[in-house]
Design a protein around this motif. Structure first.
Motif, PDB file in Angstrom:
ATOM      1  N   MET A 236       0.811  -1.204   0.000  1.00 55.35           N
ATOM      2  CA  MET A 236       0.000   0.000   0.000  1.00 55.35           C
ATOM      3  C   MET A 236       0.851   1.264   0.000  1.00 55.35           C
ATOM      4  O   MET A 236       0.431   2.308  -0.511  1.00 55.35           O
ATOM      5  CB  MET A 236      -0.953   0.009   1.195  1.00 55.35           C
ATOM      6  N   ASN A 240       0.333   3.922  -2.875  1.00 49.69           N
ATOM      7  CA  ASN A 240      -0.189   5.211  -2.435  1.00 49.69           C
ATOM      8  C   ASN A 240       0.144   6.308  -3.441  1.00 49.69           C
ATOM      9  O   ASN A 240       1.253   6.364  -3.972  1.00 49.69           O
ATOM     10  CB  ASN A 240       0.394   5.587  -1.074  1.00 49.69           C
ATOM     11  N   TRP A 391      -4.672   5.215   6.021  1.00 51.13           N
ATOM     12  CA  TRP A 391      -5.788   4.315   5.773  1.00 51.13           C
ATOM     13  C   TRP A 391      -6.964   4.512   6.716  1.00 51.13           C
ATOM     14  O   TRP A 391      -8.086   4.127   6.410  1.00 51.13           O
ATOM     15  CB  TRP A 391      -5.304   2.864   5.752  1.00 51.13           C
ATOM     16  N   ALA A 431      -9.765  -1.118   4.294  1.00 49.56           N
ATOM     17  CA  ALA A 431      -9.077  -0.076   5.066  1.00 49.56           C
ATOM     18  C   ALA A 431      -9.139  -0.371   6.559  1.00 49.56           C
ATOM     19  O   ALA A 431      -8.143  -0.217   7.278  1.00 49.56           O
ATOM     20  CB  ALA A 431      -9.699   1.288   4.760  1.00 49.56           C
ATOM     21  N   THR A 435      -5.730  -1.240   8.855  1.00 50.60           N
ATOM     22  CA  THR A 435      -5.324  -0.425  10.000  1.00 50.60           C
ATOM     23  C   THR A 435      -5.358  -1.240  11.294  1.00 50.60           C
ATOM     24  O   THR A 435      -4.477  -1.087  12.148  1.00 50.60           O
ATOM     25  CB  THR A 435      -6.244   0.801  10.141  1.00 50.60           C
TER      26      THR A 435
END
Length: 474
Positions: A236, A240, A391, A431, A435
């Motif tokens: 990620m 990003n 996130w 998401a 996290t």
């Protein structure tokens, strides 16, 4: 929001931003922001997390699908609200002023400075491949279990941050032109690795791909799921950037059309390049070598192009890192600018340079903070903190999109998210899972990130009650 901003035709007042970015510049921002250091470095981190090549590819593919669904969300929101600050505007409108402010606060004090410092650290990591003396420890000290090692790379990374911030200070059109050039170079770099690797690289037997194993991984077991979620953290980081174009929405020409087109086409291009690059990595190097490599792409190139060829490709990858750093500065500076313009941030951040028409106060603020962060941490430590903070707000933006569909059904939406409501809900679930998993594996850094975010709450209420504040929403 400020009513004195530029209109859709591109006209602007002398004290405000201008629409100086066309479709190619916008697409270059998406690709250039996304392709930074990650694809050249993080495959080794992912390999150590999951233990097999097939799961590394699974993490890349799953991550690509997740961010594609997220891109649909950001394309709809960006086209509907082409304003400086991007998600700051979306969350303010969709969830309320506090949520928009907390995104801007997190972005200004955590996301963008950490991203800038991380990219500068990645740039110096490439230089370390060419000049090992850069990574030589100068001194070290211990703080509890944590060992801090200071090398020449850290102050050099701070200088890189300052230099790129200075370039962004000069002109938005100049910055857009530079981004097209740097993005073309980084796409060319990946294509060279892929094409030359396929033509001249010596194939390594795929059967040895599981030379490194991670205990506890079973087919579709909790261990496998946890390992893939862990591998998604560096993936990620590599993906990003798709979300950043909206930050400069006020400076994009024909934003209703160009923002969605640039986001989606840019991300599809990136995903294809990433998968091709990883095919070459695992085709040429044994899995165990990839898992232990600090410079995966450079090590791959060295096998078929020798030390000199690897050195040239590493220079190109370093330029790629600079390109990503450039666009992170370009887009990031618009967030504290938009907040300050609304009266909910330090007022120096709303200053526009009278000649260059760039947000000079915001640029100086972010550049200074990022330079300090560049002195403090290593590449892996910085991007794990970044991913956790970002996130959280990816999830909130997905919620904002769904809520806006309900409370403002007649809102002008030049683009509507494909697959709604399934795609934003999948993005939201991913998401939350990412996290939560990152909190479990890195609780100290994640808690620090959360404290920074919550630390903005008293500032919001202080600024919201000040004269001239527009915190009640755009």
């Amino acid at each position: 929001m400020d009513t004195n901003g530029p209109d859709q035709s591109g006209h602007a007042h002398s004290w405000d931003l201008i629409r100086g970015l066309g479709l190619w510049s916008a697409a270059a921002i998406v690709v250039g922001d996304t392709i930074g250091t990650g694809i050249f470095l993080v495959t080794s981190d992912m390999a150590r997390a999951v233990g097999t090549a097939s799961l590394v590819f699974a993490a890349w593919i799953i991550g690509g699908l997740i961010v594609l669904f997220g891109a649909f969300c950001y394309a709809e929101l960006g086209a509907a609200f082409p304003k400086a600050g991007g998600p700051y505007v979306y969350l303010t409108r969709g969830l309320g002023p506090l949520w928009g402010f907390l995104f801007g606060w997190m972005s200004s004090f955590l996301e963008r400075p950490v991203a800038m410092a991380t990219l500068a650290a990645g740039f110096l990591r490439f230089l370390g491949f060419l000049f090992p003396i850069v990574a030589t420890p100068l001194f070290a000290y211990h703080l509890g279990r944590y060992e801090f090692t200071f090398t020449a790379a850290q102050p050099l990374a701070a200088l890189v941050v300052i230099a790129v911030t200075a370039i962004n200070y000069l002109s938005v059109r100049f910055g857009g032109a530079i981004q097209v050039l740097l993005t073309s170079m980084k796409i060319g770099t990946i294509l060279v690795i892929v094409v030359v690797g396929v033509l001249f690289g010596k194939q390594h037997a795929i059967a040895t791909a599981s030379a490194v194993t991670t205990p506890g991984l079973g087919l579709l077991g909790w261990g496998t799921i946890g390992a893939v979620l862990t591998a998604l953290v560096p993936a990620m980081w590599a993906y990003n950037g798709f979300n950043d174009l909206g930050d400069v929405g006020e400076e994009i020409q024909n934003p209703g059309k160009n923002i969605p087109l640039a986001i989606i086409l840019g991300l599809l291009t990136v995903g294809g390049l990433y998968l091709l690059a990883n095919v070459v990595y695992f085709r040429i190097l044994p899995f165990a070598v990839i898992a232990q490599s600090q410079h995966v792409a450079s090590d791959v190139v060295q096998t078929f192009a020798g030390t000199r060829g690897a050195a040239w490709l590493t220079v190109a990858m370093a330029i790629s890192a600079l390109g990503a750093l450039h666009v992170v500065v370009l887009t990031g500076a618009r967030i504290p600018y938009a907040m300050a313009r609304d009266g909910v941030f330090f007022q120096f951040a709303k200053r526009i340079h009278p000649s260059f028409r760039t947000p000079s106060g915001s640029l100086i603020f972010l550049g200074s903070l990022a330079a300090l962060l560049a002195l403090s941490g290593t590449y892996e430590e910085l991007y794990s903190l970044f991913v956790f903070a970002v996130w959280i707000f990816f999830a909130l933006n997905a919620i904002a999109l769904v809520r806006l569909r309900k409370i403002e059904p007649d809102l002008s939406r030049p683009y509507r998210a494909w697959g709604y409501p399934l795609t934003p809900l999948i993005f939201l679930a991913a998401a939350i899972a990412l996290t939560a998993n990152l909190w479990m594996i890195r609780p100290v850094r994640s808690s620090l990130g959360l404290l920074v975010i919550l630390g903005g709450v008293p500032f919001f209420y202080r600024w919201r009650n000040s004269p001239g504040s527009l915190a009640d929403g755009p």
